[in-house]
Design a protein around this motif. Sequence first.
Motif, short mmCIF file in Angstrom:
data_model
loop_
_atom_site.label_atom_id
_atom_site.label_comp_id
_atom_site.label_asym_id
_atom_site.label_seq_id
_atom_site.Cartn_x
_atom_site.Cartn_y
_atom_site.Cartn_z
N PHE A 94 114.37 30.11 38.14
CA PHE A 94 114.87 28.74 38.07
C PHE A 94 114.72 28.14 36.68
O PHE A 94 115.54 27.36 36.25
CB PHE A 94 114.12 27.84 39.07
CG PHE A 94 114.53 28.08 40.49
CD1 PHE A 94 115.69 27.54 40.98
CD2 PHE A 94 113.74 28.85 41.33
CE1 PHE A 94 116.07 27.76 42.30
CE2 PHE A 94 114.11 29.07 42.64
CZ PHE A 94 115.28 28.53 43.13
N ASP A 95 113.67 28.48 35.99
CA ASP A 95 113.41 27.81 34.70
C ASP A 95 112.80 28.82 33.75
O ASP A 95 111.58 28.93 33.64
CB ASP A 95 112.47 26.62 34.90
CG ASP A 95 112.25 25.83 33.62
OD1 ASP A 95 112.87 26.19 32.60
OD2 ASP A 95 111.48 24.84 33.64
N LEU A 135 112.37 37.26 42.67
CA LEU A 135 112.66 35.83 42.57
C LEU A 135 111.43 35.14 41.99
O LEU A 135 110.35 35.19 42.58
CB LEU A 135 112.99 35.27 43.95
CG LEU A 135 113.41 33.81 44.04
CD1 LEU A 135 114.64 33.54 43.18
CD2 LEU A 135 113.70 33.44 45.50
N VAL A 136 111.58 34.53 40.81
CA VAL A 136 110.46 33.93 40.11
C VAL A 136 110.43 32.43 40.35
O VAL A 136 111.38 31.73 40.03
CB VAL A 136 110.54 34.22 38.59
CG1 VAL A 136 109.37 33.58 37.87
CG2 VAL A 136 110.56 35.71 38.34
N GLU A 137 109.33 31.96 40.90
CA GLU A 137 109.07 30.56 41.24
C GLU A 137 110.23 29.92 41.99
O GLU A 137 111.07 29.23 41.43
CB GLU A 137 108.74 29.70 40.03
CG GLU A 137 108.22 28.34 40.51
CD GLU A 137 107.81 27.42 39.38
OE1 GLU A 137 108.38 26.34 39.31
OE2 GLU A 137 106.95 27.78 38.60
N SER A 138 110.24 30.13 43.27
CA SER A 138 111.27 29.54 44.11
C SER A 138 110.74 28.31 44.82
O SER A 138 109.67 28.35 45.42
CB SER A 138 111.74 30.55 45.16
OG SER A 138 112.54 29.91 46.12
N GLN A 139 111.48 27.23 44.76
CA GLN A 139 111.16 26.04 45.54
C GLN A 139 111.89 26.04 46.88
O GLN A 139 111.75 25.11 47.64
CB GLN A 139 111.56 24.77 44.77
CG GLN A 139 110.57 24.36 43.70
CD GLN A 139 110.80 25.11 42.40
OE1 GLN A 139 111.74 25.86 42.25
NE2 GLN A 139 109.92 24.92 41.45
N PRO A 181 115.70 44.88 48.92
CA PRO A 181 114.28 44.68 48.64
C PRO A 181 114.07 43.44 47.79
O PRO A 181 114.76 43.25 46.78
CB PRO A 181 113.87 45.94 47.89
CG PRO A 181 114.88 46.97 48.31
CD PRO A 181 116.16 46.22 48.49
N VAL A 182 113.15 42.57 48.20
CA VAL A 182 112.89 41.30 47.51
C VAL A 182 111.40 41.11 47.33
O VAL A 182 110.61 41.40 48.25
CB VAL A 182 113.47 40.11 48.30
CG1 VAL A 182 113.10 38.78 47.63
CG2 VAL A 182 114.98 40.21 48.41
N VAL A 183 111.00 40.63 46.16
CA VAL A 183 109.63 40.22 45.90
C VAL A 183 109.68 38.83 45.26
O VAL A 183 110.56 38.57 44.43
CB VAL A 183 108.90 41.21 44.95
CG1 VAL A 183 107.54 40.65 44.52
CG2 VAL A 183 108.71 42.55 45.64
N HIS A 227 104.99 39.04 48.11
CA HIS A 227 104.92 38.10 47.00
C HIS A 227 103.65 38.29 46.18
O HIS A 227 102.65 38.85 46.66
CB HIS A 227 105.03 36.65 47.48
CG HIS A 227 103.91 36.21 48.38
ND1 HIS A 227 103.86 36.52 49.72
CD2 HIS A 227 102.80 35.46 48.14
CE1 HIS A 227 102.78 35.99 50.26
NE2 HIS A 227 102.11 35.35 49.32
N VAL A 228 103.73 37.83 44.94
CA VAL A 228 102.62 37.89 44.00
C VAL A 228 102.38 36.48 43.50
O VAL A 228 103.33 35.77 43.15
CB VAL A 228 102.95 38.81 42.80
CG1 VAL A 228 101.76 38.90 41.85
CG2 VAL A 228 103.36 40.19 43.28
N ASP A 229 101.14 36.07 43.48
CA ASP A 229 100.86 34.70 43.06
C ASP A 229 99.47 34.62 42.47
O ASP A 229 98.61 35.46 42.73
CB ASP A 229 100.96 33.75 44.25
CG ASP A 229 101.17 32.31 43.81
OD1 ASP A 229 101.25 32.05 42.59
OD2 ASP A 229 101.27 31.44 44.69
#
Length: 351
Positions: free
Chosen positions: A84-85, A139-143, A157-159, A171-173
């Motif tokens: 997103f940003d 997907l990096v930082e999804s709201q 495949p999605v992470v 997910h990784v956080d």
Amino acid sequence: MATEKRTRSPRSRAARQWPSMAEVATLAGVSSQTVSRVANNKDNVDSATRAKVLSAMQELGYRPNTAARALVTGRFGALGVVSFDVGRHGNARTLAAIADAAREADFSVNFMGVRAQTEAAVRHAFQHLMLQSVDGIVLVESQMLDTPSLQLPPAMPVVVADGDTGHRYPHVDFDQAHGAHSVVAHLLGLGHRTVWHLAGPRDSFAAQRRAEAWRRTLTDAGARVPPLIHGDWSAESGYRAGLGLARRPEVTAVFAANDQMALGLMRALHESGRDIPGDISVAGFDGVAEAAYFHPPLTTVHQDFEVVGRHCVALLLDQIEGRTGGPTTRAVEPVLVIRSSTGPPRPGTGA
């Protein structure tokens, strides 16, 4: 006088034909099967032969047929990334780490930036990347992923990195709560009666988690919880907030949700004649390299974005290669880095 009439015949331009595998084989003096093994990065080719084939590919401008390769290997050799940003420090660092880890695994990276934070924009980004024949998407930082109506392609495949997924996707956080707690506890341990918080945007999960941990740490310590102030991650928003905080004599400690806002905040305090940390201690979050060179050097919570990027690629490859049974959630613990922007309050100050 005769006039010579010149007619301009149209130039026939044949469509450009990319060199074939057979042409590469002829130039390199090897078989087409050997060229295929090199193109698919197989390890049963000696280094001298591989060098000849790669040299021939470069000389001819050979481009592998990704569709044909996918029929043989089951992969297109590319990963997609949606963000997103990309201008945010953390996102940019994560993207760089994803690219590095992907390259080491012999994958390229196709990037798709999304400006509008809407379900339609996310779906469009995924559709665009799927048309580019990617094997999986980060997907990096999804709201948006906690919205039940958003359905991502089930076969892809999605992470997710740095986003609240509701455990719908691997997910990784970062452990945002741990990082925020550590900096607030540090400031309270120095003797500050409370800690003000300059939070990030309301629609950011990272900002929400940091603010929640800030509030909980103060409450558990029996400290007063000041009004929450929101910025937009920019140094400018930190500067505006700092001008207001500088006029409040009861403020002795401020925790900014990222280092850029802390930088703007510190400038406003300097311009207002408030000493750091003598009058007001300031701490940030992210651990940008420049934080060590702020005036004074900034106490911050360091996040290792390189580790996040590598975990994202590892989880994606697990799905692509059909490896099951491993963890689908990976948390990275941030580390508090104490510098000279924080210190004890002056005796008799604070509220």
